[in-house]
Motif scaffolding. Structure first.
Motif, PDB file in Angstrom:
ATOM      1  N   ASN A  71      -4.165  12.534  -0.522  1.00 31.64           N
ATOM      2  CA  ASN A  71      -2.962  11.880  -0.014  1.00 31.64           C
ATOM      3  C   ASN A  71      -2.360  10.913  -1.031  1.00 31.64           C
ATOM      4  OD1 ASN A  71      -2.722  12.754   2.927  1.00 31.64           O
ATOM      5  ND2 ASN A  71      -4.861  12.169   2.761  1.00 31.64           N
ATOM      6  N   LYS A  74       1.385  10.079  -1.280  1.00 29.82           N
ATOM      7  CA  LYS A  74       1.992   9.270  -0.228  1.00 29.82           C
ATOM      8  C   LYS A  74       1.831   7.773  -0.473  1.00 29.82           C
ATOM      9  CE  LYS A  74       0.840  12.750   3.255  1.00 29.82           C
ATOM     10  NZ  LYS A  74       0.049  12.992   4.471  1.00 29.82           N
ATOM     11  N   LEU A 102      -5.302   6.865   7.010  1.00 29.65           N
ATOM     12  CA  LEU A 102      -3.847   6.861   6.904  1.00 29.65           C
ATOM     13  C   LEU A 102      -3.233   5.825   7.847  1.00 29.65           C
ATOM     14  CD1 LEU A 102      -3.079  10.666   6.537  1.00 29.65           C
ATOM     15  CD2 LEU A 102      -3.052   8.907   4.769  1.00 29.65           C
ATOM     16  N   HIS A 103      -3.858   5.619   9.007  1.00 32.70           N
ATOM     17  CA  HIS A 103      -3.381   4.606   9.947  1.00 32.70           C
ATOM     18  C   HIS A 103      -3.459   3.212   9.346  1.00 32.70           C
ATOM     19  CE1 HIS A 103      -4.264   1.583  13.135  1.00 32.70           C
ATOM     20  NE2 HIS A 103      -3.129   2.065  13.594  1.00 32.70           N
ATOM     21  N   ARG A 106      -0.935   2.853   6.551  1.00 37.02           N
ATOM     22  CA  ARG A 106       0.420   2.736   7.106  1.00 37.02           C
ATOM     23  C   ARG A 106       0.622   1.332   7.676  1.00 37.02           C
ATOM     24  NH1 ARG A 106      -0.035   6.442  10.610  1.00 37.02           N
ATOM     25  NH2 ARG A 106       0.295   8.128   9.129  1.00 37.02           N
ATOM     26  N   LYS A 107      -0.396   0.823   8.347  1.00 35.08           N
ATOM     27  CA  LYS A 107      -0.343  -0.524   8.935  1.00 35.08           C
ATOM     28  C   LYS A 107      -0.138  -1.585   7.845  1.00 35.08           C
ATOM     29  CE  LYS A 107      -3.221  -3.255  12.086  1.00 35.08           C
ATOM     30  NZ  LYS A 107      -4.494  -3.269  12.803  1.00 35.08           N
ATOM     31  N   GLY A 109       1.417  -1.015   5.084  1.00 38.28           N
ATOM     32  CA  GLY A 109       2.662  -0.747   4.378  1.00 38.28           C
ATOM     33  C   GLY A 109       2.447  -0.140   3.012  1.00 38.28           C
ATOM     34  N   LEU A 111       1.834   3.158   2.418  1.00 35.80           N
ATOM     35  CA  LEU A 111       2.339   4.522   2.327  1.00 35.80           C
ATOM     36  C   LEU A 111       3.838   4.464   2.060  1.00 35.80           C
ATOM     37  CD1 LEU A 111       0.494   6.307   5.273  1.00 35.80           C
ATOM     38  CD2 LEU A 111      -0.117   6.257   2.865  1.00 35.80           C
ATOM     39  N   SER A 114       6.679   3.328   4.647  1.00 39.04           N
ATOM     40  CA  SER A 114       6.161   2.510   5.749  1.00 39.04           C
ATOM     41  C   SER A 114       6.336   1.039   5.417  1.00 39.04           C
ATOM     42  CB  SER A 114       4.683   2.826   6.015  1.00 39.04           C
ATOM     43  OG  SER A 114       3.898   2.436   4.921  1.00 39.04           O
ATOM     44  N   LYS A 115       6.436   0.231   6.454  1.00 39.94           N
ATOM     45  CA  LYS A 115       6.581  -1.209   6.282  1.00 39.94           C
ATOM     46  C   LYS A 115       5.347  -1.879   6.864  1.00 39.94           C
ATOM     47  CE  LYS A 115      11.543  -1.161   6.312  1.00 39.94           C
ATOM     48  NZ  LYS A 115      12.772  -1.548   6.952  1.00 39.94           N
ATOM     49  N   ASN A 117       2.882  -4.207   8.941  1.00 42.44           N
ATOM     50  CA  ASN A 117       2.887  -4.776  10.274  1.00 42.44           C
ATOM     51  C   ASN A 117       2.657  -6.274  10.139  1.00 42.44           C
ATOM     52  OD1 ASN A 117       2.512  -5.503  12.905  1.00 42.44           O
ATOM     53  ND2 ASN A 117       0.760  -4.170  13.266  1.00 42.44           N
TER      54      ASN A 117
END
Length: 137
Positions: A71, A74, A102-103, A106-107, A109, A111, A114-115, A117
């Motif tokens: 990945n 990404k 990936l979660h 992404r959390k 930011g 990836l 993504s921004k 959290n």
């Protein structure tokens, strides 16, 4: 994962821990920090001896590195990141582990697209953020 893309020195790990940001879910914690040097991301994986013997820890590290390698397109560039494996990750199958990694990325930011959290962000050191205690007289 290519050798150039790994965090290997203790001082690199300590810099990310001290000056970076952290995000977590129940299976993984990610610490990350922007780098001044341009280039691809660098990653380190940490698996505590509390998770099991060397065979178990090395298997988890290999799986995490492979998931990130597949990945890599990404992920943002110019960052150092450390993924810490927590005990609940032992029970995950490969696909579930991929989704969990990936979660958390992404959390954080990390990836592309993504921004972060804002509710999950905190300074990585965790020290010195406590409010002053009141003295009642």
């Amino acid at each position: 994962m290519h050798r150039k893309l790994r965090l290997r020195k203790r001082e690199d790990f300590n810099t990310v821990y001290r000056y970076g940001k952290s995000f977590a879910n129940s299976q993984f914690v990610v610490y990350w920090r922007r780098r001044a040097k341009k280039g691809s991301f660098r990653m380190g994986v940490s698996a505590s001896s509390k998770l099991g013997g060397a065979v178990v820890r090395n298997r988890l590290r290999r799986m995490v590195k492979e998931i990130v390698r597949l990945n890599a397109g990404k992920l943002l560039e110019d960052i150092d990141l450390i993924l810490i494996v927590r005990k609940p990750a032992l029970a995950l199958a490969y696909k579930e582990m991929e989704g969990s990694i990936l979660h958390v990325l992404r959390k954080a930011g990390l990836l592309i697209g993504s921004k972060p959290n804002p509710s999950g962000s905190r300074p990585a050191s965790g020290r010195g953020n406590r409010p002053a205690q009141r003295k009642d007289k």
